[in-house]
Design a protein around this motif. Structure first.
Motif, PDB file in Angstrom:
ATOM      1  N   TYR A 143       0.826  -1.200   0.000  1.00 10.45           N
ATOM      2  CA  TYR A 143       0.000   0.000   0.000  1.00 10.45           C
ATOM      3  C   TYR A 143       0.864   1.256   0.000  1.00 10.45           C
ATOM      4  N   GLN A 144       0.489   2.213  -0.815  1.00  3.54           N
ATOM      5  CA  GLN A 144       1.135   3.521  -0.796  1.00  3.54           C
ATOM      6  C   GLN A 144       0.157   4.561  -1.315  1.00  3.54           C
ATOM      7  N   THR A 145       0.311   5.763  -0.822  1.00  4.82           N
ATOM      8  CA  THR A 145      -0.572   6.851  -1.241  1.00  4.82           C
ATOM      9  C   THR A 145      -0.217   7.280  -2.658  1.00  4.82           C
ATOM     10  N   ILE A 146      -1.236   7.488  -3.481  1.00 10.01           N
ATOM     11  CA  ILE A 146      -1.015   7.927  -4.853  1.00 10.01           C
ATOM     12  C   ILE A 146      -1.689   9.278  -5.053  1.00 10.01           C
ATOM     13  N   PRO A 147      -1.288  10.004  -6.064  1.00 10.21           N
ATOM     14  CA  PRO A 147      -1.911  11.323  -6.304  1.00 10.21           C
ATOM     15  C   PRO A 147      -3.413  11.192  -6.532  1.00 10.21           C
ATOM     16  N   GLN A 148      -4.173  12.175  -6.033  1.00  9.10           N
ATOM     17  CA  GLN A 148      -5.618  12.155  -6.207  1.00  9.10           C
ATOM     18  C   GLN A 148      -5.994  12.336  -7.675  1.00  9.10           C
ATOM     19  N   SER A 149      -7.122  11.721  -8.040  1.00  5.01           N
ATOM     20  CA  SER A 149      -7.602  11.823  -9.417  1.00  5.01           C
ATOM     21  C   SER A 149      -9.095  12.130  -9.386  1.00  5.01           C
ATOM     22  N   PRO A 150      -9.475  13.394  -9.165  1.00  2.00           N
ATOM     23  CA  PRO A 150     -10.899  13.762  -9.069  1.00  2.00           C
ATOM     24  C   PRO A 150     -11.660  13.371 -10.327  1.00  2.00           C
ATOM     25  N   GLN A 151     -12.892  12.865 -10.125  1.00  2.00           N
ATOM     26  CA  GLN A 151     -13.716  12.423 -11.240  1.00  2.00           C
ATOM     27  C   GLN A 151     -14.743  13.494 -11.606  1.00  2.00           C
ATOM     28  N   GLY A 152     -14.978  13.621 -12.894  1.00  2.00           N
ATOM     29  CA  GLY A 152     -15.963  14.581 -13.356  1.00  2.00           C
ATOM     30  C   GLY A 152     -17.376  14.012 -13.284  1.00  2.00           C
ATOM     31  N   VAL A 153     -18.355  14.837 -13.637  1.00  2.00           N
ATOM     32  CA  VAL A 153     -19.762  14.430 -13.587  1.00  2.00           C
ATOM     33  C   VAL A 153     -20.012  13.235 -14.510  1.00  2.00           C
ATOM     34  N   LEU A 154     -19.463  13.271 -15.704  1.00  2.00           N
ATOM     35  CA  LEU A 154     -19.663  12.185 -16.666  1.00  2.00           C
ATOM     36  C   LEU A 154     -19.087  10.867 -16.147  1.00  2.00           C
TER      37      LEU A 154
END
Length: 210
Positions: free
Chosen positions: A21-32
């Motif tokens: 386990y390791q923290t990865i960069p966030q990847s915000p999701q769009g509405v679609l």
């Protein structure tokens, strides 16, 4: 886990690898992406959904046509004079159903059907309950190709459902034999002396009802 399972295609889905386990960069999701995620999830598991729908239809068809009920009735006639064979057949058939397609809750419908047969054969209600309940429990416990507890779980884990199949088959056979021996000794004791029944005080009410 053997690396060859990943390279030969046995494991196709992503699985968690311990201690990585390791923290990865966030990847915000769009509405679609949010709207499409349940659709993509359904597409990824459509094979399981279709399988469950077909299996449910088959079970419904067997129940609707009364095939299983008719088979048990014919079996009870053939085992007259050798009543414990009925226990063996019922326990084994239900264990087979439990290990192959998860027969468990569906057995509720069998209790009122089989109870009169077992009581008329000189057994008490516990023998009937044990044959049905223990059969389904043993079958489900040692599932071989049960789609719900083996196939779906194996897919989620990213492994083949054939892993440990030999062990589960051997364990299923041994557990069924041990269960039948246990029921046999209790059933023989009740048949010789009904007062040895754990529910002797209620036998009259049970016989009146069934």
């Amino acid at each position: 886990m053997d690396i060859s399972k990943f390279t030969d295609g046995s494991i196709k889905k992503p699985i968690a690898i311990p201690d990585t386990y390791q923290t990865i960069p966030q990847s915000p999701q769009g509405v679609l992406s949010v709207i499409m995620s349940p659709i993509e999830g359904i597409m990824d598991t459509v094979d399981i959904m279709v399988f469950v729908l077909i299996l449910g239809g088959i079970i419904g068809l067997v129940n609707k046509t009364g095939t299983f009920d008719a088979g048990i009735a014919a079996l009870s006639k053939r085992t007259k004079g050798k009543e414990f064979l009925l226990v063996v057949f019922v326990t084994s058939l239900i264990a087979l159903g439990g290990t192959t397609f998860g027969l468990a809750e569906e057995t509720i419908a069998l209790y009122p059907i089989l109870m009169p047969i077992f009581v008329a054969s000189g057994y008490d209600a516990i023998v009937c309950i044990a044959a049905i309940y223990m059969g389904s429990s043993i079958g489900s416990m040692y599932s071989t190709v049960n789609p719900f507890s083996v196939v779906i779980a194996s897919n989620a884990a990213g492994i083949s459902f054939n892993e440990g199949l030999t062990f589960r088959i051997i364990a299923l056979v041994l557990a069924t034999i041990i269960t039948l021996i246990y029921i046999y000794y209790y059933a023989r004791k009740v048949k010789r002396n009904p007062k040895d029944s754990l529910i002797y005080e209620d036998m009259e009410k049970i016989e009146e009802r069934f």
